[in-house]
Design a protein around this motif. Structure first.
Motif, PDB file in Angstrom:
ATOM      1  N   LEU A   4       2.061 -11.657  -8.727  1.00 23.32           N
ATOM      2  CA  LEU A   4       1.968 -10.442  -9.537  1.00 23.32           C
ATOM      3  C   LEU A   4       2.422  -9.221  -8.738  1.00 23.32           C
ATOM      4  O   LEU A   4       3.128  -8.352  -9.258  1.00 23.32           O
ATOM      5  CB  LEU A   4       0.538 -10.235 -10.041  1.00 23.32           C
ATOM      6  CG  LEU A   4       0.291  -9.001 -10.889  1.00 23.32           C
ATOM      7  CD1 LEU A   4       1.128  -9.058 -12.156  1.00 23.32           C
ATOM      8  CD2 LEU A   4      -1.173  -8.875 -11.214  1.00 23.32           C
ATOM      9  N   GLY A   5       2.044  -9.162  -7.467  1.00 29.32           N
ATOM     10  CA  GLY A   5       2.479  -8.064  -6.611  1.00 29.32           C
ATOM     11  C   GLY A   5       3.983  -8.013  -6.464  1.00 29.32           C
ATOM     12  O   GLY A   5       4.597  -6.945  -6.534  1.00 29.32           O
ATOM     13  N   SER A  18       7.341   4.784  -9.174  1.00 30.78           N
ATOM     14  CA  SER A  18       6.698   4.627  -7.870  1.00 30.78           C
ATOM     15  C   SER A  18       5.287   4.068  -7.969  1.00 30.78           C
ATOM     16  O   SER A  18       4.811   3.436  -7.028  1.00 30.78           O
ATOM     17  CB  SER A  18       6.674   5.966  -7.140  1.00 30.78           C
ATOM     18  OG  SER A  18       5.907   6.899  -7.868  1.00 30.78           O
ATOM     19  N   ILE A  19       4.601   4.269  -9.096  1.00 29.30           N
ATOM     20  CA  ILE A  19       3.240   3.738  -9.236  1.00 29.30           C
ATOM     21  C   ILE A  19       3.267   2.212  -9.254  1.00 29.30           C
ATOM     22  O   ILE A  19       2.396   1.562  -8.672  1.00 29.30           O
ATOM     23  CB  ILE A  19       2.524   4.322 -10.477  1.00 29.30           C
ATOM     24  CG1 ILE A  19       1.058   3.942 -10.489  1.00 29.30           C
ATOM     25  CG2 ILE A  19       3.187   3.872 -11.759  1.00 29.30           C
ATOM     26  CD1 ILE A  19       0.237   4.624  -9.440  1.00 29.30           C
ATOM     27  N   LEU A  20       4.265   1.620  -9.920  1.00 22.26           N
ATOM     28  CA  LEU A  20       4.377   0.159  -9.923  1.00 22.26           C
ATOM     29  C   LEU A  20       4.713  -0.358  -8.540  1.00 22.26           C
ATOM     30  O   LEU A  20       4.228  -1.408  -8.122  1.00 22.26           O
ATOM     31  CB  LEU A  20       5.439  -0.292 -10.927  1.00 22.26           C
ATOM     32  CG  LEU A  20       5.082  -0.144 -12.395  1.00 22.26           C
ATOM     33  CD1 LEU A  20       6.242  -0.620 -13.256  1.00 22.26           C
ATOM     34  CD2 LEU A  20       3.830  -0.911 -12.735  1.00 22.26           C
ATOM     35  N   TRP A  21       5.540   0.356  -7.832  1.00 23.15           N
ATOM     36  CA  TRP A  21       5.909  -0.012  -6.468  1.00 23.15           C
ATOM     37  C   TRP A  21       4.662  -0.015  -5.574  1.00 23.15           C
ATOM     38  O   TRP A  21       4.417  -0.946  -4.821  1.00 23.15           O
ATOM     39  CB  TRP A  21       6.951   0.983  -5.959  1.00 23.15           C
ATOM     40  CG  TRP A  21       7.448   0.719  -4.588  1.00 23.15           C
ATOM     41  CD1 TRP A  21       7.095   1.384  -3.475  1.00 23.15           C
ATOM     42  CD2 TRP A  21       8.381  -0.277  -4.177  1.00 23.15           C
ATOM     43  NE1 TRP A  21       7.755   0.875  -2.390  1.00 23.15           N
ATOM     44  CE2 TRP A  21       8.550  -0.147  -2.803  1.00 23.15           C
ATOM     45  CE3 TRP A  21       9.097  -1.256  -4.851  1.00 23.15           C
ATOM     46  CZ2 TRP A  21       9.396  -0.957  -2.075  1.00 23.15           C
ATOM     47  CZ3 TRP A  21       9.941  -2.068  -4.130  1.00 23.15           C
ATOM     48  CH2 TRP A  21      10.086  -1.921  -2.772  1.00 23.15           C
ATOM     49  N   THR A  22       3.850   1.036  -5.694  1.00 25.84           N
ATOM     50  CA  THR A  22       2.641   1.159  -4.877  1.00 25.84           C
ATOM     51  C   THR A  22       1.626   0.072  -5.212  1.00 25.84           C
ATOM     52  O   THR A  22       1.071  -0.568  -4.304  1.00 25.84           O
ATOM     53  CB  THR A  22       2.005   2.547  -5.085  1.00 25.84           C
ATOM     54  OG1 THR A  22       2.976   3.546  -4.794  1.00 25.84           O
ATOM     55  CG2 THR A  22       0.802   2.738  -4.198  1.00 25.84           C
ATOM     56  N   VAL A  23       1.371  -0.145  -6.488  1.00 25.59           N
ATOM     57  CA  VAL A  23       0.421  -1.181  -6.896  1.00 25.59           C
ATOM     58  C   VAL A  23       0.931  -2.556  -6.490  1.00 25.59           C
ATOM     59  O   VAL A  23       0.153  -3.414  -6.060  1.00 25.59           O
ATOM     60  CB  VAL A  23       0.163  -1.103  -8.422  1.00 25.59           C
ATOM     61  CG1 VAL A  23      -0.660  -2.276  -8.898  1.00 25.59           C
ATOM     62  CG2 VAL A  23      -0.520   0.201  -8.777  1.00 25.59           C
ATOM     63  N   GLY A  24       2.211  -2.781  -6.584  1.00 21.07           N
ATOM     64  CA  GLY A  24       2.791  -4.059  -6.179  1.00 21.07           C
ATOM     65  C   GLY A  24       2.608  -4.328  -4.701  1.00 21.07           C
ATOM     66  O   GLY A  24       2.265  -5.439  -4.298  1.00 21.07           O
ATOM     67  N   ILE A  25       2.803  -3.316  -3.871  1.00 21.18           N
ATOM     68  CA  ILE A  25       2.605  -3.471  -2.434  1.00 21.18           C
ATOM     69  C   ILE A  25       1.144  -3.787  -2.131  1.00 21.18           C
ATOM     70  O   ILE A  25       0.839  -4.690  -1.348  1.00 21.18           O
ATOM     71  CB  ILE A  25       3.048  -2.196  -1.679  1.00 21.18           C
ATOM     72  CG1 ILE A  25       4.562  -2.071  -1.721  1.00 21.18           C
ATOM     73  CG2 ILE A  25       2.556  -2.209  -0.243  1.00 21.18           C
ATOM     74  CD1 ILE A  25       5.079  -0.767  -1.156  1.00 21.18           C
ATOM     75  N   ILE A  26       0.233  -3.070  -2.770  1.00 18.51           N
ATOM     76  CA  ILE A  26      -1.195  -3.289  -2.531  1.00 18.51           C
ATOM     77  C   ILE A  26      -1.600  -4.696  -2.941  1.00 18.51           C
ATOM     78  O   ILE A  26      -2.298  -5.395  -2.196  1.00 18.51           O
ATOM     79  CB  ILE A  26      -2.034  -2.231  -3.274  1.00 18.51           C
ATOM     80  CG1 ILE A  26      -1.808  -0.855  -2.636  1.00 18.51           C
ATOM     81  CG2 ILE A  26      -3.511  -2.588  -3.270  1.00 18.51           C
ATOM     82  CD1 ILE A  26      -2.377   0.291  -3.422  1.00 18.51           C
ATOM     83  N   LEU A  27      -1.176  -5.149  -4.118  1.00 21.78           N
ATOM     84  CA  LEU A  27      -1.539  -6.491  -4.580  1.00 21.78           C
ATOM     85  C   LEU A  27      -0.934  -7.580  -3.700  1.00 21.78           C
ATOM     86  O   LEU A  27      -1.594  -8.570  -3.389  1.00 21.78           O
ATOM     87  CB  LEU A  27      -1.096  -6.690  -6.030  1.00 21.78           C
ATOM     88  CG  LEU A  27      -1.948  -6.021  -7.087  1.00 21.78           C
ATOM     89  CD1 LEU A  27      -1.364  -6.282  -8.469  1.00 21.78           C
ATOM     90  CD2 LEU A  27      -3.376  -6.506  -7.019  1.00 21.78           C
ATOM     91  N   ALA A  28       0.301  -7.400  -3.298  1.00 19.40           N
ATOM     92  CA  ALA A  28       0.946  -8.402  -2.453  1.00 19.40           C
ATOM     93  C   ALA A  28       0.249  -8.495  -1.096  1.00 19.40           C
ATOM     94  O   ALA A  28      -0.024  -9.596  -0.601  1.00 19.40           O
ATOM     95  CB  ALA A  28       2.425  -8.075  -2.274  1.00 19.40           C
ATOM     96  N   LEU A  29      -0.067  -7.366  -0.486  1.00 19.69           N
ATOM     97  CA  LEU A  29      -0.744  -7.379   0.805  1.00 19.69           C
ATOM     98  C   LEU A  29      -2.158  -7.938   0.701  1.00 19.69           C
ATOM     99  O   LEU A  29      -2.601  -8.692   1.575  1.00 19.69           O
ATOM    100  CB  LEU A  29      -0.778  -5.971   1.401  1.00 19.69           C
ATOM    101  CG  LEU A  29       0.554  -5.407   1.865  1.00 19.69           C
ATOM    102  CD1 LEU A  29       0.383  -3.987   2.376  1.00 19.69           C
ATOM    103  CD2 LEU A  29       1.164  -6.291   2.931  1.00 19.69           C
TER     104      LEU A  29
END
Length: 51
Positions: A4-5, A18-29
């Motif tokens: 999902l990230g 940019s909000i999707l980019w930020t949430v994606g980074i957080i979920l992936a990490l």
């Protein structure tokens, strides 16, 4: 969570949101951290394995 990230990272990159980019980074990490802890033998959230 990792998948999902990555999906949100790609969508955020393509659309420029940019909000999707930020949430994606957080979920992936977070997904990678939970996977690594589970693979190392540590219990994660009361479970022996994290899928």
């Amino acid at each position: 969570m990792i998948a999902l990230g990555v999906i949100l990272l790609v969508i955020g990159f393509v659309t420029g949101l940019s909000i999707l980019w930020t949430v994606g980074i957080i979920l992936a990490l977070l997904g990678v951290a939970l996977w690594a802890m589970g693979a190392a033998g540590h219990e994660v959230a009361g479970r022996r394995h994290y899928w």
